[in-house]
Design an enzyme around this catalytic site. Sequence first.
Site, PDB file in Angstrom:
ATOM      1  N   ASP A 145      35.079  49.352  45.456  1.00  0.00           N
ATOM      2  CA  ASP A 145      34.903  49.219  44.001  1.00  0.00           C
ATOM      3  C   ASP A 145      36.197  48.626  43.443  1.00  0.00           C
ATOM      4  OD1 ASP A 145      33.678  49.627  41.402  1.00  0.00           O
ATOM      5  OD2 ASP A 145      35.079  51.274  41.115  1.00  0.00           O
ATOM      6  N   SER A 146      36.169  48.258  42.170  1.00  0.00           N
ATOM      7  CA  SER A 146      37.383  47.760  41.526  1.00  0.00           C
ATOM      8  C   SER A 146      38.398  48.881  41.303  1.00  0.00           C
ATOM      9  CB  SER A 146      37.012  47.142  40.177  1.00  0.00           C
ATOM     10  OG  SER A 146      36.374  48.113  39.371  1.00  0.00           O
ATOM     11  N   TYR A 152      37.053  44.393  37.170  1.00  0.00           N
ATOM     12  CA  TYR A 152      36.273  43.224  37.593  1.00  0.00           C
ATOM     13  C   TYR A 152      35.373  42.722  36.442  1.00  0.00           C
ATOM     14  CZ  TYR A 152      37.122  43.875  42.701  1.00  0.00           C
ATOM     15  OH  TYR A 152      37.652  43.966  43.971  1.00  0.00           O
ATOM     16  N   GLY A 153      35.013  43.631  35.558  1.00  0.00           N
ATOM     17  CA  GLY A 153      33.915  43.392  34.616  1.00  0.00           C
ATOM     18  C   GLY A 153      34.172  42.359  33.540  1.00  0.00           C
ATOM     19  N   CYS A 169      29.786  49.046  43.293  1.00  0.00           N
ATOM     20  CA  CYS A 169      30.178  48.416  42.033  1.00  0.00           C
ATOM     21  C   CYS A 169      29.072  47.444  41.643  1.00  0.00           C
ATOM     22  CB  CYS A 169      31.503  47.682  42.242  1.00  0.00           C
ATOM     23  SG  CYS A 169      32.038  46.682  40.854  1.00  0.00           S
ATOM     24  N   ASN A 170      28.498  47.655  40.471  1.00  0.00           N
ATOM     25  CA  ASN A 170      27.420  46.765  40.017  1.00  0.00           C
ATOM     26  C   ASN A 170      27.925  45.337  39.828  1.00  0.00           C
ATOM     27  OD1 ASN A 170      24.972  48.691  38.867  1.00  0.00           O
ATOM     28  ND2 ASN A 170      26.951  49.685  38.851  1.00  0.00           N
ATOM     29  N   THR A 171      29.152  45.218  39.306  1.00  0.00           N
ATOM     30  CA  THR A 171      29.704  43.895  39.006  1.00  0.00           C
ATOM     31  C   THR A 171      29.918  43.106  40.300  1.00  0.00           C
ATOM     32  OG1 THR A 171      30.865  44.975  37.178  1.00  0.00           O
ATOM     33  CG2 THR A 171      31.529  42.729  37.701  1.00  0.00           C
ATOM     34  N   CYS A 207      27.181  50.901  35.515  1.00  0.00           N
ATOM     35  CA  CYS A 207      28.515  50.661  36.094  1.00  0.00           C
ATOM     36  C   CYS A 207      28.895  51.970  36.758  1.00  0.00           C
ATOM     37  CB  CYS A 207      29.507  50.297  34.986  1.00  0.00           C
ATOM     38  SG  CYS A 207      31.247  50.390  35.479  1.00  0.00           S
ATOM     39  N   THR A 208      29.442  51.897  37.965  1.00  0.00           N
ATOM     40  CA  THR A 208      29.662  53.131  38.716  1.00  0.00           C
ATOM     41  C   THR A 208      30.771  54.006  38.129  1.00  0.00           C
ATOM     42  OG1 THR A 208      31.051  51.869  40.258  1.00  0.00           O
ATOM     43  CG2 THR A 208      28.742  52.208  40.869  1.00  0.00           C
ATOM     44  N   HIS A 209      31.528  53.466  37.188  1.00  0.00           N
ATOM     45  CA  HIS A 209      32.510  54.304  36.491  1.00  0.00           C
ATOM     46  C   HIS A 209      31.821  55.269  35.496  1.00  0.00           C
ATOM     47  CE1 HIS A 209      35.489  51.444  38.017  1.00  0.00           C
ATOM     48  NE2 HIS A 209      36.445  52.243  37.577  1.00  0.00           N
TER      49      HIS A 209
HETATM   50  N1  DGL Z   1      32.599  49.962  38.650  1.00  0.00           N
HETATM   51  C1  DGL Z   1      32.265  48.609  38.364  1.00  0.00           C
HETATM   52  C2  DGL Z   1      30.758  48.440  38.188  1.00  0.00           C
HETATM   53  O1  DGL Z   1      29.975  49.217  38.690  1.00  0.00           O
HETATM   54  C3  DGL Z   1      32.910  47.887  37.229  1.00  0.00           C
HETATM   55  C4  DGL Z   1      34.198  48.209  36.661  1.00  0.00           C
HETATM   56  C5  DGL Z   1      35.054  46.998  36.375  1.00  0.00           C
HETATM   57  O2  DGL Z   1      34.931  46.377  35.308  1.00  0.00           O
HETATM   58  O3  DGL Z   1      35.849  46.701  37.248  1.00  0.00           O
HETATM   59  O4  DGL Z   1      30.317  47.496  37.574  1.00  0.00           O
END
Ligand code: DGL
Length: 253
Positions: free
Chosen positions: A10-11, A42-43, A73-75, A181-183
């Site tokens: 993940d990021s 990353y987003g 991470c979805n992104t 988003c996984t956060h």
């Molecule tokens: N955790 C990441 C996701 O699922 C994104 C967070 C980021 O912006 O880096 O999209």
Amino acid sequence: MDQRPIGFLDSGLGGISVLGEALRQLPEENYVYFGDTANAPYGDKDPETVCQLTHQAVDKLMALDCKAIVIACNTATSCAGGQLRQELHLPIIGLEPALKPASLLPGDGKILVLATSVTLALPKFQALMALYGKDALPVPCPGLMECVEQGHLDDDHVRGLLKTILSPWLDQPIKAVVLGCTHYPFLRKAIAPFFPADVPLIDGNAGAIRQLKRRLTEENLLNSAGSGSITFLSSSEDESTLRRMQKMLALCQ
Ligand code: DGL
């Protein structure tokens, strides 16, 4: 039986919410978690850059002899998941906003899809919208992952940002909220009070790990007698990042 670890990336800290689910469903596997903290978020980067960073992260995990990769991470999945599946011959599991299960819920009302700007803009999500998006409202959430990274999980700071992001959408019936988003699963306590108590907050973690389990089973890669070890790695030199990762995992247990 295959004792090699499963690699997660993940990021930053978000993918630990997915790792927590993996420990529930597959407690005997060994895990390596890589957080690309030095390059987060990353987003709001351009998709090409996220694709390169994701490849770098996967290379690190492959060098550690991982038997499967979870792009937690979805992104990163939106930017690089398809390409990585073509390039590598091992199970690659990605994350996508759980719009499909949300759309199958009974009842009227809109589905808010909270995610990064990049996830919402890319073709992968557009394809999901075409199939299941009749009631969906995509809501980009700039700044929200940073709250998680900085430890603002349920305080005035994150509640203030959530108010700014969510207020424009709250004057209509909402039937579900997708945490895309996984956060964001780490912010459940802060997000829930903005909605009536019966509005579910849905993430894709359990589905992604069920898929991981299916793929490991199909490929005969399961480890049914391992110790469930976890190794945390980060692109940041900062020792405190690794301690924060441990702390976030404890929140998932
Ligand atoms: N955790 C990441 C996701 O699922 C994104 C967070 C980021 O912006 O880096 O999209």
